[in-house]
Design an enzyme around this catalytic site. Structure first.
Site, short mmCIF file in Angstrom:
data_model
loop_
_atom_site.label_atom_id
_atom_site.label_comp_id
_atom_site.label_asym_id
_atom_site.label_seq_id
_atom_site.Cartn_x
_atom_site.Cartn_y
_atom_site.Cartn_z
N TYR A 140 0.83 -1.21 0.00
CA TYR A 140 0.00 0.00 0.00
C TYR A 140 0.87 1.26 0.00
O TYR A 140 0.70 2.16 -0.84
CB TYR A 140 -0.93 -0.03 1.22
CG TYR A 140 -1.66 1.27 1.45
CD1 TYR A 140 -2.64 1.68 0.56
CD2 TYR A 140 -1.35 2.09 2.54
CE1 TYR A 140 -3.31 2.89 0.76
CE2 TYR A 140 -2.00 3.28 2.74
CZ TYR A 140 -2.98 3.68 1.85
OH TYR A 140 -3.63 4.88 2.03
N ARG A 280 1.72 -5.82 16.52
CA ARG A 280 1.32 -6.05 15.13
C ARG A 280 2.54 -5.77 14.26
O ARG A 280 3.18 -4.73 14.42
CB ARG A 280 0.18 -5.10 14.78
CG ARG A 280 -0.55 -5.43 13.51
CD ARG A 280 -1.73 -4.49 13.28
NE ARG A 280 -1.29 -3.11 13.09
CZ ARG A 280 -2.11 -2.10 12.84
NH1 ARG A 280 -3.40 -2.28 12.78
NH2 ARG A 280 -1.64 -0.88 12.67
N1 UDP Z 1 -4.53 -0.99 17.38
C1 UDP Z 1 -4.73 -1.81 18.48
N2 UDP Z 1 -5.82 -2.63 18.47
C2 UDP Z 1 -6.73 -2.67 17.45
C3 UDP Z 1 -6.52 -1.78 16.35
C4 UDP Z 1 -5.40 -0.98 16.34
O1 UDP Z 1 -3.92 -1.83 19.43
O2 UDP Z 1 -7.71 -3.42 17.51
C5 UDP Z 1 -3.33 -0.13 17.35
C6 UDP Z 1 -2.45 -0.36 16.13
O3 UDP Z 1 -1.57 -1.44 16.35
C7 UDP Z 1 -1.75 0.98 16.01
C8 UDP Z 1 -2.82 1.98 16.48
O4 UDP Z 1 -3.76 1.22 17.24
O5 UDP Z 1 -0.65 1.04 16.89
C9 UDP Z 1 -3.55 2.65 15.33
O6 UDP Z 1 -3.96 1.63 14.44
P1 UDP Z 1 -4.89 1.90 13.18
O7 UDP Z 1 -5.10 0.56 12.52
O8 UDP Z 1 -6.11 2.66 13.58
O9 UDP Z 1 -4.03 2.85 12.24
P2 UDP Z 1 -2.55 2.69 11.64
O10 UDP Z 1 -1.65 3.51 12.53
O11 UDP Z 1 -2.21 1.26 11.60
O12 UDP Z 1 -2.69 3.30 10.27
#
Ligand code: UDP
Length: 340
Positions: A140, A280
């Site tokens: 992406y 993650r």
């Molecule tokens: N996150 C989390 N639990 C969830 C979804 C997201 O802890 O169920 C964390 C994710 O690992 C990141 C932050 O929240 O550190 C923001 O994640 P999001 O997917 O909203 O946006 P990204 O930063 O990945 O674009």
């Protein structure tokens, strides 16, 4: 101006269409409805089509006497892009090439492009400026970087003018409650936390609590979708032929995952069940924007981007959209005593 909004039935594109109409422009939405929603098209004509369809794009530009393009149509979901990189490159890059060809065919020479902080990839250079080194890590992020590059090369070759807006973490919903975020499956932190608050999921899993941040959870720069939408409209009037300017859009302020959960408890008045899970893959500890260039050149003012305001508007949208019951606007101010 008459503005073709590709992906205008999606989350950010539909908010941009509304902001265009409110500023006196005429949005024409072009969307495949692969992930967008017909109900989100409320401020002008709708053309159902695929972004790779150069002839339909050119026909639409001619039929509606289009002056400028806002380009949101993309495969924007990182896990799908990782699982199907060919599809990601096809929709994102082939689609952008088709759009630029249609612009060239019809003489449309202005483009505002929906880009992302994913073009930078993980970096120690935080807050990130537009000059931060670009090392994207997902298909992406790679494809968005390529889209920016292709647009810049067309601008140089054919005299197009463009602006690329690199968003950090987009959140919130329309302050009037007309539109909001709906993804299937939902993976973004704020809606996922609110689904846990609503009982639609049993808990929110925190993706790692051993990061080098104040409370061990990842810090992100959340920015209200309505603030972003206004920045797109402002960007239209700054377009300069032959160049593509890039701007970061964020608040410069980061919130941790735990701070987001606490704010959601404050706004909803509910206790949200939490579980600690593993990190993650590919998650940087901290991502925040230096948006001073957008403040200076686009008068970007993220005044709707207070965390509680973003969460309250998402909560209101989620409850209204899923129940069909319109709530009092008090909720938008995060009234914790009102039970829903
Ligand atoms: N996150 C989390 N639990 C969830 C979804 C997201 O802890 O169920 C964390 C994710 O690992 C990141 C932050 O929240 O550190 C923001 O994640 P999001 O997917 O909203 O946006 P990204 O930063 O990945 O674009």
């Amino acid at each position: 101006m008459r503005v073709l909004v590709t992906g205008g039935a999606g989350y950010i594109g539909s908010h941009a269409a509304k902001a265009l109409a409110e500023a006196g422009h005429e949005p024409v939405v072009f969307d495949s409805l692969r992930t967008g929603h017909r109900w989100a098209v409320q401020w002008g004509p709708f053309v159902h089509g695929d972004i790779r369809d150069v002839l339909l794009l050119a026909e639409t530009m001619r039929a509606h006497a289009i002056d400028a393009v806002m380009h949101f149509a993309a495969l924007a979901d990182v896990p799908t892009a990782v699982a199907q990189p060919g599809l990601c490159w096809d929709i994102n890059v082939t689609g952008t090439l088709a759009l630029l060809s249609a612009m060239k065919l019809t003489g449309v020479d202005k483009i505002v492009f929906s880009s992302t902080c994913a073009v930078y990839g993980p970096s120690d250079d935080v807050p990130m400026t537009e000059a931060t080194a670009q090392n994207p890590i997902s298909p992406y992020g790679h494809s968005k970087r390529a889209m920016e590059q292709i647009i810049a090369e067309h601008a140089a070759a054919y005299g197009f003018g463009g602006v690329a807006l690199r968003y950090f973490n987009v959140a919130g919903a329309d302050p009037d409650g007309d539109i909001g975020e709906e993804h299937a499956p939902e993976t973004h932190l704020i809606p996922v936390v609110l689904e846990a608050a609503a009982g639609a999921r049993p808990f929110i899993a925190i993706n790692g609590d051993d990061y080098p941040t104040n409370d061990g959870t990842c810090v992100r720069d959340y920015v209200h979708v309505a603030d972003l939408a206004k920045a797109h409209v402002a960007a239209l009037s700054t377009i300069d032929g032959g160049t593509v300017a890039a701007f970061n859009l964020g608040t410069g302020h980061g919130y941790s995952v735990k701070e987001v959960i606490e704010a959601a408890e404050r706004v909803t008045g509910r206790t949200i069940p939490v579980r600690n899970g593993p990190r993650r893959e590919g998650d940087p500890a901290r991502l925040t924007a230096d948006a001073s260039a957008a403040q200076a050149k686009l008068a970007f003012d993220p005044n709707a981007s207070a965390l509680d305001t973003m969460i309250a508007s998402t909560w209101r949208w989620m409850v209204e959209h899923r129940t069909g019951v319109r709530l009092p606007s008090m909720l938008d101010r995060g009234n914790r005593n009102r039970s829903i």
